[in-house]
Enzyme design. Structure first.
Site, PDB file in Angstrom:
ATOM      1  N   ARG A  98      -7.569  -8.459  -6.746  1.00 47.13           N
ATOM      2  CA  ARG A  98      -7.681  -7.517  -5.487  1.00 47.13           C
ATOM      3  C   ARG A  98      -8.866  -8.359  -4.694  1.00 47.13           C
ATOM      4  O   ARG A  98      -8.658  -8.384  -3.357  1.00 47.13           O
ATOM      5  CB  ARG A  98      -8.057  -6.399  -5.973  1.00 47.13           C
ATOM      6  CG  ARG A  98      -6.752  -5.497  -6.265  1.00 47.13           C
ATOM      7  CD  ARG A  98      -7.215  -4.242  -6.730  1.00 47.13           C
ATOM      8  NE  ARG A  98      -7.260  -3.223  -5.320  1.00 47.13           N
ATOM      9  CZ  ARG A  98      -7.897  -2.052  -5.108  1.00 47.13           C
ATOM     10  NH1 ARG A  98      -8.293  -1.464  -6.362  1.00 47.13           N
ATOM     11  NH2 ARG A  98      -7.639  -1.666  -4.297  1.00 47.13           N
TER      12      ARG A  98
ATOM     13  N   CYS B 137     -16.180  -0.625  -4.122  1.00 46.06           N
ATOM     14  CA  CYS B 137     -15.001  -0.910  -4.803  1.00 46.06           C
ATOM     15  C   CYS B 137     -13.630  -0.734  -3.977  1.00 46.06           C
ATOM     16  O   CYS B 137     -13.674  -1.003  -2.763  1.00 46.06           O
ATOM     17  CB  CYS B 137     -14.813  -0.097  -6.092  1.00 46.06           C
ATOM     18  SG  CYS B 137     -14.935   1.707  -5.635  1.00 46.06           S
TER      19      CYS B 137
END
Length: 277
Positions: free
Chosen positions: A173, A231
């Protein structure tokens, strides 16, 4: 807190308040998992509705709850100002750490993560309770803003030039190879990647403090170094901040909106690949 310490703790008076915060990305059945088996006496706390505010484009998928809403959620769970609180999940404390961080943010000092979570409790041969759990008397917990610090989106954009910006999402990611949740793939320019899963051993317990210190030092984080952590939506970043405390480092700042807020703002630049910039 280890499972053995918790076993001893619940056998003495006053007993701690135990909170079950089971939640995983893509799995909204935390309450069902709690009903299927939980530590006796534990109260379930729902991460999306009680540990987060309403999802919105401006603040991201899991914005911080309002102080009033968070205070009310803890009171419903039976937390008092003088309560000792132990929090767990079944995913290496990656979701339980959100409740830990919020409670520290709200001024609660006597709060612990159960190292290894539910699996550690089961490994000690302890029984589980099933069903909705016993009702508890409403607590008197009072929100008092404490030392846990945050960074807004502009401060986060400036942070690589002032210290260290850490992206704790999975490497794929971070690099932008995949993005299952948010509108754009990639990472904030200047951020280094340190996946939160790397803080845990094979049993879901935190690695030894010296090992964690070295991991943070390898990306430039040392005592006194200004650090901002993000995050996907501000959940797993709390786990990284807990790891910093385990390592004996001063906790960094949380970017609550994280990638979900950043990627939704088309004015913000993105970086792709394994390099920070």
């Amino acid at each position: 807190m280890t499972a053995r310490e918790l076993i001893s703790d619940v056998a003495s008076l006053p007993t701690p308040v135990i909170l079950d915060v089971r939640w995983r990305l893509g799995d909204a059945r935390g309450r069902e998992h709690y009903f299927s088996g939980h530590i006796p006496g534990a109260q379930y706390v729902d991460l999306p509705t009680e540990l987060s505010g309403q999802r919105n484009v401006r603040e991201g998928r899991h914005p911080l709850p309002s102080p009033e809403d968070f205070e009310d959620a803890l009171r419903r769970a039976g937390v008092n100002n003088d309560s000792r609180v132990v929090i767990y999940d079944d995913s290496g404390n990656t979701s339980a750490a959100r409740a830990w961080w919020l409670m520290r943010w709200a001024g609660k000092k006597d709060v612990y993560l159960l190292d290894g979570g539910l699996k550690a409790w089961i490994a000690e041969g302890e029984d589980l309770a099933v069903g909705p759990g016993n009702p508890v008397e409403r607590g008197d917990f009072t929100f008092r803003l404490d030392h846990m610090r945050t960074a807004d989106i502009d401060e986060t954009q400036a942070s690589p030039d002032q210290g260290v910006l850490i992206d704790v999402r999975a490497a794929e990611r971070y690099a932008g190879h995949t993005e299952p949740m948010d509108s754009r793939a990639g990472h904030i320019p200047g951020a280094v990647n340190l996946p939160t899963a790397s803080f845990l051993d094979d049993t879901g317990r935190f690695l030894p403090a010296e090992r964690l210190r070295q991991m943070f030092a390898d990306v430039g984080v040392t005592s006194g170094k200004e650090t901002v952590v993000y995050c996907g939506s501000g959940i797993h970043a709390c786990h990284a901040l807990a790891a910093m405390e385990v390592a004996g480092l001063e906790a960094g700042r949380l970017f609550p909106g994280s990638w979900s807020q950043w990627s939704a703002d088309r004015r913000r630049p993105i970086a792709l690949g394994e390099d920070p910039r």
